[in-house]
Design an enzyme around this catalytic site. Structure first.
Site, PDB file in Angstrom:
ATOM      1  CG  ASP A   4       0.564  -2.562   6.036  1.00  0.00           C
ATOM      2  OD1 ASP A   4      -0.373  -2.716   6.846  1.00  0.00           O
ATOM      3  OD2 ASP A   4       0.485  -1.799   5.051  1.00  0.00           O
ATOM      4  CG  HIS A  43      -1.881   0.969   1.453  1.00  0.00           C
ATOM      5  ND1 HIS A  43      -1.614   2.259   1.853  1.00  0.00           N
ATOM      6  CD2 HIS A  43      -3.228   0.897   1.304  1.00  0.00           C
ATOM      7  CE1 HIS A  43      -2.755   2.932   1.932  1.00  0.00           C
ATOM      8  NE2 HIS A  43      -3.746   2.127   1.606  1.00  0.00           N
ATOM      9  CB  CYS A 100      -3.824   3.647  -1.305  1.00  0.00           C
ATOM     10  SG  CYS A 100      -4.980   4.950  -0.967  1.00  0.00           S
TER      11      CYS A 100
HETATM   12  C1  LIG Z   1      -2.455  -2.884   3.565  1.00  0.00           C
HETATM   13  C2  LIG Z   1      -2.740  -1.496   4.041  1.00  0.00           C
HETATM   14  N1  LIG Z   1      -1.756  -0.773   4.596  1.00  0.00           N
HETATM   15  C3  LIG Z   1      -1.962   0.457   5.068  1.00  0.00           C
HETATM   16  C4  LIG Z   1      -3.197   1.050   5.001  1.00  0.00           C
HETATM   17  C5  LIG Z   1      -3.373   2.428   5.539  1.00  0.00           C
HETATM   18  O1  LIG Z   1      -4.176   2.411   6.673  1.00  0.00           O
HETATM   19  P1  LIG Z   1      -4.629   3.771   7.363  1.00  0.00           P
HETATM   20  O2  LIG Z   1      -5.233   4.607   6.272  1.00  0.00           O
HETATM   21  O3  LIG Z   1      -5.630   3.323   8.369  1.00  0.00           O
HETATM   22  O4  LIG Z   1      -3.433   4.401   7.956  1.00  0.00           O
HETATM   23  C6  LIG Z   1      -4.249   0.355   4.420  1.00  0.00           C
HETATM   24  C7  LIG Z   1      -5.577   0.979   4.259  1.00  0.00           C
HETATM   25  O5  LIG Z   1      -6.241   0.791   3.259  1.00  0.00           O
HETATM   26  C8  LIG Z   1      -4.021  -0.943   3.927  1.00  0.00           C
HETATM   27  O6  LIG Z   1      -4.997  -1.654   3.360  1.00  0.00           O
END
Ligand SMILES: Cc1ncc(COP(=O)(O)O)c(C=O)c1O
Length: 411
Positions: A205, A128, A369
């Site tokens: 993550d 992401h 994203c």
């Molecule tokens: C795999 C992954 N990492 C990071 C994030 C970012 O999360 P946040 O927006 O809650 O910081 C997301 C959110 O879609 C995600 O799916």
């Protein structure tokens, strides 16, 4: 021997989500967007409301009973997170605003201290943006380079070359536990073991993993593990950074201010031990307590039962979607969580998402994203349906009817 997992009481669970019984565009709401943010069940909303209505004041500051009790509730929530991911100590649980902030924290503290010109940070091809951009910012600042673990056409990481990709210049490996686009569950335990064999720490993550899988940071041997409350049936504005104690203790502060100090003079400030060192200012108290309540909620349902239910839905949805002519699923890994991304011949995902919305079916459309994933599959975007424990086969049927309607409109 496999033990039978009792099914979830889905009708009972659905009563905890008022949105599911409130008309949406005049139709029942079919919420298939839990990967973007899960709905919040009533017990979590009520716990936060009780705190906000009767128990609220600031924490770690007062001698008043109210302040001490608020502090206790806030710290109990930290203990719930600790137990949930089997962290050895609450001192290893840092509150943040979410996954994104957790990763930025690590990049700006661990990263700034350890990454220098010529060094490398190794990320998977399915990260992401939250696990790309903070490292890119750091790499630009330090003169370091990002390298990428590739993936195959099914959306599985290709680990054959991993031992060469991890070299003496690698300072950190960053990998998502579950891909938010492809649904792939990555073999993070193996990746961590192989990185550790070369002395390299790994950040996992877990944003998309904690709602679906049992996570045990000790068993994984993860150096850092990060996630957000709002994808785990909790509120927005709260997240977690777990770190190994020796790593957290060696990291310098990030944000400066109240609560993160031992002493301040005009000449010099000394800093509090972890985790307080990373928690400057008034924290998100109601949100932390809400996340604790969300952990209680999913734990009471049982992660095994949640996983079994979602797995059955994923299998059913995959079968039904695959039968639609002109539909292609992006992400066909053997190990998948309950996320299905797809493209339809000749129809843009934004149009699909808008038409489905009018049918009461909420999905996500876009690059999620994760633009490098779109580039890898040579597509601009996908439509994504993601399932949670409150979804049913009827929800999948509604998705399928909606897609057939989209195709009819575009014929
Ligand atoms: C795999 C992954 N990492 C990071 C994030 C970012 O999360 P946040 O927006 O809650 O910081 C997301 C959110 O879609 C995600 O799916």
């Amino acid at each position: 021997m496999t033990t039978a997992v009792l099914p979830l009481d889905v009708p009972g669970i659905r009563r905890d989500f008022p949105a599911l019984t409130t008309p949406f565009h005049g139709k029942p709401l079919i919420y298939l967007d839990s990967a973007v943010s899960s709905l919040t069940p009533l017990p979590v909303v009520e716990r936060m409301s009780r705190y906000q209505s009767f128990e609220h004041t600031n924490v770690h500051r007062g001698v008043s009973t109210l302040s001490q009790e608020a502090t206790d509730r806030f710290e109990e929530a930290r203990e719930k997170v600790r137990a949930f991911i089997n962290a050895p100590s609450v001192k290893q649980i840092v509150w943040t605003r979410g996954t994104t902030e957790s990763i930025n924290l690590v990049a700006q503290t661990f990263g700034r201290r350890n990454v220098h010109a010529g060094d490398e940070i190794l990320l998977s091809a399915m990260e992401h943006h939250a696990d790309i951009v903070p490292w890119q910012l750091l790499a630009e600042e330090r003169g370091a380079t990002l390298r990428v673990i590739p993936m195959n056409d099914d959306g599985e990481l290709i680990l054959d070359g991993l031992d060469d990709l991890i070299n003496e210049r690698t300072r950190l490996v960053g990998v998502t536990h579950v891909s938010n686009v492809l649904g792939t569950i990555n073999p993070v335990k193996e990746i961590i073991a192989r990185a550790h064999a070369k002395g390299v720490p790994v950040l996992v993550d877990g944003a998309q993993a904690v709602p679906h899988l049992h996570v045990d940071v000790v068993d994984l041997d993860a150096d850092f593990y990060v996630f957000s409350g709002h994808k785990l049936s909790g509120p927005t504005g709260i997240g977690v950074l777990y770190g190994k104690r020796e790593l957290l203790e060696a990291m310098p502060p990030w944000h400066g201010g109240g609560s993160m100090i031992l002493s301040v003079t005009w000449e010099k400030t000394t800093y509090a031990p972890v985790p307080a060192r990373f928690e400057a200012g008034t924290p998100p108290i109601a949100q932390a307590i809400g996340l604790g309540a969300a952990i209680d909620y999913v734990t009471a349902l049982g992660l095994d039962r949640i996983a079994a239910h979602e797995h059955a839905l994923l299998a059913y949805a995959t079968e039904r979607l695959q039968a639609i002519p002109g539909l292609r699923i992006i992400g066909t890994a053997r190990e998948k969580a309950s996320v299905i991304s797809f493209v339809l011949d000749g129809i843009h995902p934004h149009d699909i998402g808008s038409i489905l919305d009018h049918e009461g079916v909420v999905v996500r459309a876009g690059h999620h994203c994760a633009q490098p994933v779109m580039t890898r599959f040579q597509i601009p975007a996908t439509t994504r349906a993601s399932f949670a424990y409150f979804n049913t086969r009827e929800d999948v049927d509604a998705l399928v009817s909606g897609i057939l309607k989209v195709q009819e409109i575009f014929q």
